[in-house]
Structure formats: C-alpha cells, structure tokens
Enzyme design. Structure first.
Site, PDB file in Angstrom:
ATOM      1  CB  SER A 148      -0.948  -0.043   1.186  1.00  0.00           C
ATOM      2  OG  SER A 148      -1.651  -1.249   1.112  1.00  0.00           O
ATOM      3  NE  ARG A 163       5.764  10.513  -4.515  1.00  0.00           N
ATOM      4  CZ  ARG A 163       4.466  10.591  -4.853  1.00  0.00           C
ATOM      5  NH1 ARG A 163       3.538  10.375  -3.966  1.00  0.00           N
ATOM      6  NH2 ARG A 163       4.107  10.884  -6.074  1.00  0.00           N
ATOM      7  CG  ASP A 201      -4.283  -0.142   1.407  1.00  0.00           C
ATOM      8  OD1 ASP A 201      -4.301   0.575   0.389  1.00  0.00           O
ATOM      9  OD2 ASP A 201      -3.985   0.306   2.532  1.00  0.00           O
TER      10      ASP A 201
HETATM   11  C1  GLC Z   1      -1.006   5.821   1.523  1.00  0.00           C
HETATM   12  C2  GLC Z   1      -0.448   5.039   0.349  1.00  0.00           C
HETATM   13  C3  GLC Z   1      -1.566   4.331  -0.418  1.00  0.00           C
HETATM   14  C4  GLC Z   1      -2.446   3.532   0.542  1.00  0.00           C
HETATM   15  C5  GLC Z   1      -2.958   4.423   1.665  1.00  0.00           C
HETATM   16  C6  GLC Z   1      -3.813   3.668   2.661  1.00  0.00           C
HETATM   17  O1  GLC Z   1      -1.759   6.883   1.036  1.00  0.00           O
HETATM   18  O2  GLC Z   1       0.272   5.891  -0.509  1.00  0.00           O
HETATM   19  O3  GLC Z   1      -1.013   3.475  -1.393  1.00  0.00           O
HETATM   20  O4  GLC Z   1      -3.504   2.970  -0.155  1.00  0.00           O
HETATM   21  O5  GLC Z   1      -1.849   5.006   2.338  1.00  0.00           O
HETATM   22  O6  GLC Z   1      -3.120   2.632   3.276  1.00  0.00           O
END
Ligand code: GLC
Length: 473
Positions: A148, A163, A201
């Site tokens: 995520s 990143r 996620d």
């Molecule tokens: C951050 C991450 C994203 C993820 C979110 C929730 O924003 O960049 O990829 O889905 O957190 O976990």
C-alpha cells in the site's frame, strides 16, 4: 465555562481556519473531478498530478470466485500474512498472522533488509498453518501481494515503487519492482510460493467488498474501496475510454480498477486548506510536499496536527505556562517530540462529556504524562474537534466525486451505491463516518435519482482482495 479572552480569541481563529463550509465542498468536488481526469491523462507521474494508477484488474468479482490463495499485506506498522479459501458463494475461510515491522526496517539502507524479513514471515506462516511437506512438493501456491504505497503498475504482477509514504523510507527500494524483491527473497529461502499479483490495499478493499456483497440482499453495487486509517486512499472502476494514459489496454476490457492515490490530491495547494500547523507537520515528514491531502485527514497526522497546534499556543503564552514553570522550564517529552500523539487518544478527547472534562484529563495524564487545567482541557477538546471535523469533511470530497463520476455506469439499474471502507479512523473515530455522510449529502452526487450512498466497513479487505487478484492471474 468561558476561557480567558486572549485564549478564546486564539481558539476561535484556529476554528475558523479549520472550518469547511458547504460552498467549499462543492467547489472542491469540481476540482477533484478535474484532477482525476488530469491524472488519467498524464503519461508520467509528477508531483502536480494525482497518480490515478491503473491496477490492471479489469473485472469486479461476482462472488463466484473459488480456490486457495495466499496473501501478504504491507501497508503500515504490521505485516499480515493470510491464506484464504474462497468458497464461490460470497464467503471465504481465512487464516492469518500479523507481524509487527521492526522500526529499524521501516527506515533502512537496503531494500533486501525489509524484503528478506517479509519473506521469512511468509515461511513462518506456512510452517504454522499449512502442511509444509505438501506445499514443498505441490504446484507453487499463488500469492497476492498487497503493497500500500504508490506503485507504477505495468501489469497485474509487476510494479515499481514510486515513493514511500506513511513513515517508511528505504531509498534503495524506490524505482524497483516490489514483486521481484519479494519473489527473490522467497526463492532464497526456497519457499514454494509464486507472487502473481500486486494490489494496493484500496484495490483489495474494493474487490473483497464486491465479492462479499450480494446485490440481491443489499440492493447495492460496490463502487469504491477506500481506506481511512494510518493513510487514506481509494480505488474505483473506470471506463477504459476514460484512461488515455493506458497505452495497451487488455483486449475486450470494458474498464479497469484505478488506484487513485488520492492522498496526493492537490499537492500544489491550489484549493486545500493550509494552516500554519499543516505546514509544520509537512516539514516533519519524509515525503515533504507530497500526499498533502492525506496529511490533513489520516490517522498518522491528526494527532500530530493537534500536537503542533498545542505547542504553538504554548509558545504564545496561552497554555501550559504553570506546568512549564513547575517543571523548571520544560514540557513532558511526549508533547515536545513529533508523532507521539496517537489518533486513538484524539478519539477519546473528542467525545468526553464528563464534568470539567476530567476523563480527558486522565487520558492525557496516562498517555502523554501531561497534567492539564480545566481551561487547557477545553482548548484541547475544541482543537481536536476542529481538526477531526475538517478531516471528515475533506474525506467526503473524493467519495462524493467518484460516486458522481461513475453513476452513469449504473444508469440501467435501480440499486444504491455502497463504498467499502477499512481503516481505524473510519471504523473507530467517533462520529467520523456520520460526518463524512453529511458532507456527501451536501455535495449530493446522486442528484436527480432516488439512489443512496452507504459506507460499509469492509474488514480484512486487503487480504481477501489480494487473494481475488491472485485468482485472476
Ligand atoms: C497511503 C499510500 C496508499 C495507501 C494508503 C492507505 O496513502 O500511498 O497506497 O492505499 O496510504 O493505506
């Protein structure tokens, strides 16, 4: 009970700075819609654009999917490994273990330091829950990897890290394929698992809620999967012709799931509210200037905004003056050091209605070792409510806008719209979900229809969702 004039004035100003009115919500929704299109068009990632990442999933589950799959989930402070037996009737059986990521692996030199740890936990999981002799000799078990963070995904099982967010910082992993990194470390350990799918996620939450939703029973279609937890983000199904940057879409695909990475909505601050406290918090992060929407909403940041606001009021001589003197010229370290004020603490502050806010006092004493006066507790509660109310209203912007955007996909049926949500803030923060729904009503995305929007908690979304992705590989 009233506050001293100077303090009252200062708090009112902060409350005004945090206040979001109805006109703003409508304007921001318009701007969010444009930002979505800009992100779907831009061939390259940049700070200016919301990433809008095609997830290479072109079908939403029906609930009939079947089979045994593994899922691994890296997204915050824990690494979860699960095996999921999809039964093909909207139900599943799940076994899982959670492992806390050692803080030194969240910020380290080598990508393999983290990924070899992850691989070793998958090995441990299999030893605990499965017949390893059988796993060794059979076909490799298929694993869906929920990762995520913003990833540039070029196929279902391929994606390079753009990143880090949410406090991770391992420069060596940036621009590398995270599926390869995990697979290579599994291979070193001779674990008979093949990583076949990579999912955010929110993509997992969308798929898993759609699998579990039986529209015949709920009379609703699942249109968004989202997280309001440590971070915030959402995924939805976009029509193929609206994704110009997808150069070779899968044949016959009508649409594709998009991981919006809405945490990065308006990184250039054209429209987002921006207070002194937001600026200070951003400066403290490893991804400064990025994910500015997330930094106003999600669990990792709510407590930090409150903490810096309190310190600012202290500097201005408005609170904690006696305490400072009594301690011989210092404040408790848990209030002076960044990131130690958890959103969970805010959730207790939010709802305390005891006489003189005594409960709140106890909680601050226990969690931050911070003794407070009655005035200070009033200040802390008012600030907390201002911060969380802004967060909830801002959260409604992407949800309402996406509902508005996709409503034509469902114009031929009369079902309601449901949003699958996961994450500690939406699940546990008092009043957060209700405040989001109220603000969605203001934007009124389903105007002209009799349909409604529901927010439904989708537990374990990312595990089951990753299994569903693996099932599609
Ligand atoms: C951050 C991450 C994203 C993820 C979110 C929730 O924003 O960049 O990829 O889905 O957190 O976990």
């Amino acid at each position: 009970m009233s506050l001293p004039d100077k303090v009252e004035l200062a708090i009112r100003q902060i409350e005004r700075d945090f206040y979001i009115d109805d006109d703003y919500l409508i304007k921001a929704s318009e701007y969010f819609l444009q930002a979505m299109d800009a992100g779907l068009k831009a061939p390259k990632q940049s700070r200016e654009n919301m990433p809008m990442i095609p997830a290479h999933v072109s079908k939403i589950p029906t609930g009939k999917e079947k089979g045994l799959f593994l899922a691994a989930d890296l997204g915050g402070t824990n690494f979860r490994v699960c095996s999921i037996d999809l039964k093909g009737d909207h139900t599943f059986e799940l076994k899982q273990s959670k492992y806390r990521i050692p803080p030194e692996l969240m910020k380290c030199k080598k990508a393999d330091d983290l990924f070899s740890y992850l691989a070793s936990k998958i090995e441990v999981f299999l030893e605990e829950h499965h017949d390893t002799a059988k796993v060794k000799t059979s076909e490799p078990l298929k694993l869906g990897f929920t990762f995520s963070f913003p990833v540039d995904q070029t196929a279902l099982g391929k994606g390079t890290l753009i990143r880090w967010t949410k406090g991770f910082d391992i420069p060596d992993a940036v621009d590398r394929d995270v599926v390869d990194l995990l697979q290579a470390n599994l291979t070193v350990l001779e674990v008979n698992v093949k990583v076949v799918a990579l999912a955010n996620d929110t993509v997992g939450t969308l798929l898993s809620r759609a699998y579990q939703n039986d529209p015949k029973l709920t009379n609703s279609n699942t249109v968004i999967g989202c997280i309001f937890g440590t971070g915030t983000n959402g995924a939805y199904y976009e029509t193929i012709t609206n994704i110009p940057k997808l150069t070779n879409p899968p044949k016959a695909a009508q649409g594709m799931v998009i991981n919006t990475e809405w945490g990065s909505f308006d990184n250039t601050l054209k429209i987002l509210p921006n207070t002194l406290f937001d600026e200070i918090v951003d400066k403290e992060t490893a991804n400064k200037g990025y994910h500015l929407f997330e930094k106003r909403i999600s669990g990792m940041f709510l407590g930090e905004i409150l903490r810096v606001a309190l310190l600012e009021l202290f500097e201005r001589g408005l609170i904690f003056q006696e305490l400072y003197k009594e301690r011989g010229g210092s404040l408790p370290h848990r209030i002076t050091e960044p990131w130690l004020l958890d959103a969970e603490v805010l959730s207790y502050i939010q709802i305390d209605d005891s006489t003189d806010l005594k409960m709140l006092g106890l909680i601050l004493q226990n969690t931050l070792r911070l003794p407070t006066t009655k005035h200070e507790r009033i200040v802390i509660q008012r600030l907390t409510r201002a911060i969380s109310e802004r967060a909830a209203k801002l959260s409604a912007i992407p949800l309402a806008t996406i509902v508005r955007r996709v409503k034509d996909q469902y114009k031929d049926d009369d079902k309601d719209f449901e949003v699958g949500c996961d994450g500690s803030v939406v699940e546990f923060y008092p009043g957060f979900k209700e405040a989001i729904l109220k603000a969605i009503e203001v934007i009124n995305p389903l105007e002209g229809t009799h349909k409604r929007v529901y927010l439904r908690i989708a537990k374990d979304g990312s595990g089951v969702g990753a299994a569903l992705c693996a099932a599609m590989a």
